[in-house]
Write a protein that holds these residues in place. Structure first.
Motif, mmCIF file in Angstrom:
data_model
loop_
_atom_site.group_PDB
_atom_site.id
_atom_site.type_symbol
_atom_site.label_atom_id
_atom_site.label_comp_id
_atom_site.label_asym_id
_atom_site.label_seq_id
_atom_site.Cartn_x
_atom_site.Cartn_y
_atom_site.Cartn_z
ATOM 1 N N SER A 143 0.839 -1.215 0.000
ATOM 2 C CA SER A 143 0.000 0.000 0.000
ATOM 3 C C SER A 143 0.861 1.247 0.000
ATOM 4 O O SER A 143 0.386 2.329 -0.357
ATOM 5 C CB SER A 143 -1.043 0.008 1.118
ATOM 6 O OG SER A 143 -0.514 -0.350 2.331
ATOM 7 N N ASP A 190 -6.765 5.177 4.857
ATOM 8 C CA ASP A 190 -5.814 4.060 4.872
ATOM 9 C C ASP A 190 -6.390 2.962 5.755
ATOM 10 O O ASP A 190 -6.622 3.165 6.949
ATOM 11 C CB ASP A 190 -4.471 4.561 5.424
ATOM 12 C CG ASP A 190 -3.433 3.454 5.522
ATOM 13 O OD1 ASP A 190 -3.751 2.371 6.074
ATOM 14 O OD2 ASP A 190 -2.295 3.663 5.085
ATOM 15 N N THR A 202 -4.014 -3.709 2.216
ATOM 16 C CA THR A 202 -2.757 -4.424 2.003
ATOM 17 C C THR A 202 -2.857 -5.906 2.391
ATOM 18 O O THR A 202 -3.724 -6.276 3.192
ATOM 19 C CB THR A 202 -1.632 -3.754 2.839
ATOM 20 O OG1 THR A 202 -0.403 -4.404 2.564
ATOM 21 C CG2 THR A 202 -1.904 -3.811 4.326
ATOM 22 N N SER A 213 -0.134 -7.055 3.694
ATOM 23 C CA SER A 213 1.061 -7.063 4.543
ATOM 24 C C SER A 213 0.798 -7.432 5.991
ATOM 25 O O SER A 213 1.698 -7.902 6.676
ATOM 26 C CB SER A 213 1.708 -5.673 4.546
ATOM 27 O OG SER A 213 2.285 -5.402 3.295
HETATM 28 C C1 LIG Z 1 -1.057 2.674 8.353
HETATM 29 C C2 LIG Z 1 -0.194 1.975 7.388
HETATM 30 N N1 LIG Z 1 -0.405 2.127 6.079
HETATM 31 C C3 LIG Z 1 0.353 1.523 5.173
HETATM 32 C C4 LIG Z 1 1.403 0.722 5.553
HETATM 33 C C5 LIG Z 1 2.272 0.131 4.477
HETATM 34 O O1 LIG Z 1 1.982 -1.160 4.263
HETATM 35 P P1 LIG Z 1 2.490 -1.950 2.977
HETATM 36 O O2 LIG Z 1 3.353 -3.013 3.486
HETATM 37 O O3 LIG Z 1 1.233 -2.443 2.346
HETATM 38 O O4 LIG Z 1 3.214 -0.991 2.082
HETATM 39 C C6 LIG Z 1 1.676 0.509 6.897
HETATM 40 C C7 LIG Z 1 2.801 -0.317 7.317
HETATM 41 O O5 LIG Z 1 3.185 -0.403 8.431
HETATM 42 C C8 LIG Z 1 0.860 1.161 7.839
HETATM 43 O O6 LIG Z 1 1.069 1.022 9.143
#
Ligand SMILES: Cc1ncc(COP(=O)(O)O)c(C=O)c1O
Length: 355
Positions: free
Chosen positions: A85, A186, A212, A214
């Motif tokens: 993301s 987000d 995401t 992730s």
């Molecule tokens: C609030 C937030 N948005 C986005 C991300 C980024 O995640 P990605 O691994 O999908 O780039 C993180 C990662 O810690 C996050 O805490």
């Protein structure tokens, strides 16, 4: 001669403290990651692909957007996949903001928002969160009234864990729509919070959401994210995304992750309904202040932050030092399984409380 743009020259790189994490033999509770390996079915699919790989060919993502759209509950025309993301955040700022544009980013929040806004040389309005780390809705509405290009709502917010209710998001969307302001939500931790603005998409064409694979899916090493917004917004963003920004192994893993929702639900349940209450109860019993969290991490203020962080680290628990609104020392700790949270509590009992 420094050839970089003036705004880039003024910036510092975003360098999260990653070094040595993989070698650390204790628990990595410092990056809000999944604390157990990803689904076995996903690992099997990756192995199968690697037995007969076609890495010499450019990746193709057949059926992927359709599959994610099914998971999200929207239409594939409203989806775009990204390299984590983080790339979605970058694309939002690059597509929709220009030099000097006012963008509202409440603080404290995730570092990438600020970095992407700085790259665009935006005029960043850093609105402090309320004292209890709830979203500063009144202050943000005032800025929208005066005129801003983009408003960021990190929901739940990193690093505080706090949730903004959908009614508040809708109030912001309504005010923003009247002023031609975009609202970016987000939702990196959606699987834990189960609160999503996606249901508001049909009503508010000024809404953009990122998510995401992730976090709860446990695939952050593979960098897979996605954006959900109106077809028009996605159409503009697609003009600047590369055609192969996600790799083939990531595609295979994410497709299979969506076939194994049972694994996802097992993990989310373990974290949110078992691990989290165990740690919260312990903090409450021992007078350790923490803020209400809608996700898999807690923002807490121990009596001596640095001593607590060090004692945890020396005894197998890696956490993250943070600062609160008034610079007060805070620790952010990832919530994992009940067994892992008991391990954390044992370290507190043995080395921190009464020592
Ligand atoms: C609030 C937030 N948005 C986005 C991300 C980024 O995640 P990605 O691994 O999908 O780039 C993180 C990662 O810690 C996050 O805490």
């Amino acid at each position: 001669m420094n050839y970089a743009n003036k705004n880039i020259q003024r910036m510092k790189p975003y360098c999260p403290p990653l070094n040595g994490r993989r070698e650390y033999t204790g628990l990595n509770l410092d990056f809000n990651e999944r604390t157990i390996p990803t689904s076995k079915k996903v690992l099997t699919k990756i192995r199968e692909y690697l037995e007969n790989p076609d890495l010499q060919m450019y990746p193709e993502y057949g059926g992927f957007e359709e599959k994610i759209a099914g998971y999200v509950g929207t239409d594939e025309s409203k989806m775009m996949i990204t390299n984590g993301s983080d790339q979605g955040i970058d694309l939002i700022f690059r597509t929709f903001t220009d030099v000097g544009d006012k963008v509202v980013i409440p603080v404290p929040s995730f570092a990438m928002f600020f970095q992407c806004a700085e790259v665009r040389a935006n005029n960043i309005l850093k609105i402090p969160y309320n004292d209890d780390y709830t979203y500063p809705i009144e202050k943000v509405l005032k800025e929208i009234e005066k005129g801003v290009k983009l408003v960021v709502i990190c929901n739940p917010n990193n690093p505080t864990g706090t949730l903004t209710p959908l009614e508040d998001i809708e109030q912001i969307l309504r005010a923003a729509l009247e002023k031609d302001t975009l609202v970016y939500v987000d939702e990196a931790y959606y699987e834990f919070s189960k609160v999503s603005a996606v249901t508001l998409l049909d009503k508010y064409p000024n809404l953009i959401v990122t998510r995401t694979f992730s976090k709860a899916f446990g695939l952050c090493s593979l960098r897979i994210g996605y954006v959900i917004a109106s077809e028009e917004i996605i159409g503009e963003m697609l003009k600047i995304r590369g055609p192969y920004d996600m790799n083939m192994i990531s595609y295979i893993a994410a497709m299979e992750a969506l076939n194994d929702i049972e694994d996802l639900e097992m993990y989310v349940n373990e974290v949110m309904n078992i691990g989290k209450p165990i740690l919260e109860e312990f903090f409450e019993e021992n007078g350790i202040k923490f803020y209400p969290s809608g996700t898999n991490f807690l923002f807490f203020a121990p009596e001596n932050r640095d001593k607590t962080w060090q004692a945890l680290k020396d005894n197998g628990i890696l956490t993250r030092k943070k600062n609160g609104l008034n610079d007060e020392p805070i620790i952010r700790i990832t919530i994992g399984t009940s067994k892992q949270m008991k391990q954390v509590i044992n370290v507190f009992k043995k080395y921190i409380i009464n020592s």
